[in-house]
Design a protein around this motif. Structure first.
Motif, PDB file in Angstrom:
ATOM      1  N   ASP A 162     -14.982 -15.021 -13.538  1.00  0.00           N
ATOM      2  CA  ASP A 162     -16.309 -15.356 -13.936  1.00  0.00           C
ATOM      3  C   ASP A 162     -17.543 -14.603 -13.180  1.00  0.00           C
ATOM      4  O   ASP A 162     -18.453 -14.893 -13.444  1.00  0.00           O
ATOM      5  CB  ASP A 162     -16.408 -17.034 -13.792  1.00  0.00           C
ATOM      6  N   ASP A 206     -21.243 -20.580 -17.685  1.00  0.00           N
ATOM      7  CA  ASP A 206     -20.205 -21.431 -18.365  1.00  0.00           C
ATOM      8  C   ASP A 206     -18.680 -21.322 -17.780  1.00  0.00           C
ATOM      9  O   ASP A 206     -17.769 -21.932 -18.317  1.00  0.00           O
ATOM     10  CB  ASP A 206     -20.131 -21.298 -19.832  1.00  0.00           C
ATOM     11  N   GLY A 207     -18.595 -20.485 -16.787  1.00  0.00           N
ATOM     12  CA  GLY A 207     -17.358 -20.112 -16.252  1.00  0.00           C
ATOM     13  C   GLY A 207     -16.490 -19.436 -16.920  1.00  0.00           C
ATOM     14  O   GLY A 207     -15.409 -19.044 -16.470  1.00  0.00           O
ATOM     15  N   SER A 208     -17.078 -18.571 -18.100  1.00  0.00           N
ATOM     16  CA  SER A 208     -16.125 -17.712 -18.855  1.00  0.00           C
ATOM     17  C   SER A 208     -16.162 -16.613 -18.072  1.00  0.00           C
ATOM     18  O   SER A 208     -16.733 -16.066 -17.121  1.00  0.00           O
ATOM     19  CB  SER A 208     -16.992 -17.548 -20.390  1.00  0.00           C
TER      20      SER A 208
END
Length: 255
Positions: free
Chosen positions: A79, A231-233
């Motif tokens: 990320d 968003d941690g993506s």
């Protein structure tokens, strides 16, 4: 001010770029499960030393940074979008790794980045990497004499948006030459036909950065350098230094 380079200067930049390409190849070979990011930085330092080159990243301190950068390259995992500091983290199977590095040789600079999967790739990561690489290729193809900076930005951004990815708006490509960061800025999204007209001898670093979750937002990590997706993506980042020439774009950072 944008400096136009002559043939001899472009050749000198190619030699600096060759060092960068060699570093990226060596680091990618070394990036296996359980290898630490700090060990990868040591690989890059060895290539620089053997080439008689120095790092424009080491001790670099732009206005947004609270401290000088402590390594010769950025290593950003999962990320982390860009500017990751290579520390003690050890790579795991399936990690998505972005490596960004530069070299200065005989007064000229090169800058490039690759992203790749350690071990077993998943389909979502494969799609993200393929799209980011296609965007880089499209941006390079748009860098022709008579075009404008916006044509490069539009080529990159169109591919990222069509795939549903986010694009961090405050970071992108740049001019490069005697210094790693020079005029002009090369955003990863823009309107075609706008911006500075491209001329023979201009040298640019084109560097798409895409966020898998589709949001453009990012946040700074506690180290003051690493930029993380909110968003941690996962994120991917690729880059080449290129020259705009009458014969078409010339990639300067291949090994």
């Amino acid at each position: 001010m944008v400096e136009l380079k002559n043939a001899a200067e472009l050749d000198a930049m190619r030699e600096a770029g060759r060092v960068v390409g060699t570093i990226l190849e060596a680091v990618q070979r070394a990036a296996t499960v359980d290898v630490s990011l700090r060990e990868l930085d040591e690989v890059a330092r060895t290539v620089l030393s053997e080439a008689g080159a120095t790092s424009p990243f080491l001790n670099y301190r732009p206005s947004f940074a609270g401290s000088p950068f402590p390594a010769v390259m950025c290593v950003s995992v999962n990320d982390a979008i860009v500017h990751g500091i290579p520390g003690g983290y050890r790579l795991r199977d399936g990690d998505l790794v972005g490596v960004d590095c530069g070299a200065t040789l005989d007064g000229w600079s090169g800058d490039a980045a690759v992203s790749f999967i350690v071990g077993t790739p998943g389909p979502a990561d494969t799609r993200l990497l393929d799209t980011t690489r296609r965007a880089l290729a499209a941006g390079i193809a748009a860098a022709v004499v008579g075009a404008r900076i916006g044509d490069i930005s539009h080529a990159v951004g169109t591919i990222g948006r069509a795939a549903g990815y986010g694009i961090p708006q405050d970071f992108g490509g740049h001019g490069i030459g005697r210094r790693m960061h020079e005029d002009p800025d090369v955003p990863n999204e823009g309107r075609p036909g706008r911006g500075l007209r491209l001329r023979h001898g201009m040298t640019l670093a084109i560097e798409p950065m895409f966020i898998a979750g589709g949001r453009d937002e990012y946040r700074a990590a506690a180290d003051g350098w690493t930029l993380l997706t909110t968003d941690g993506s996962r994120a991917a980042h690729v880059e080449h230094t290129i020259a705009v020439t009458d014969g078409g774009p010339r990639i300067l950072t291949r090994p």
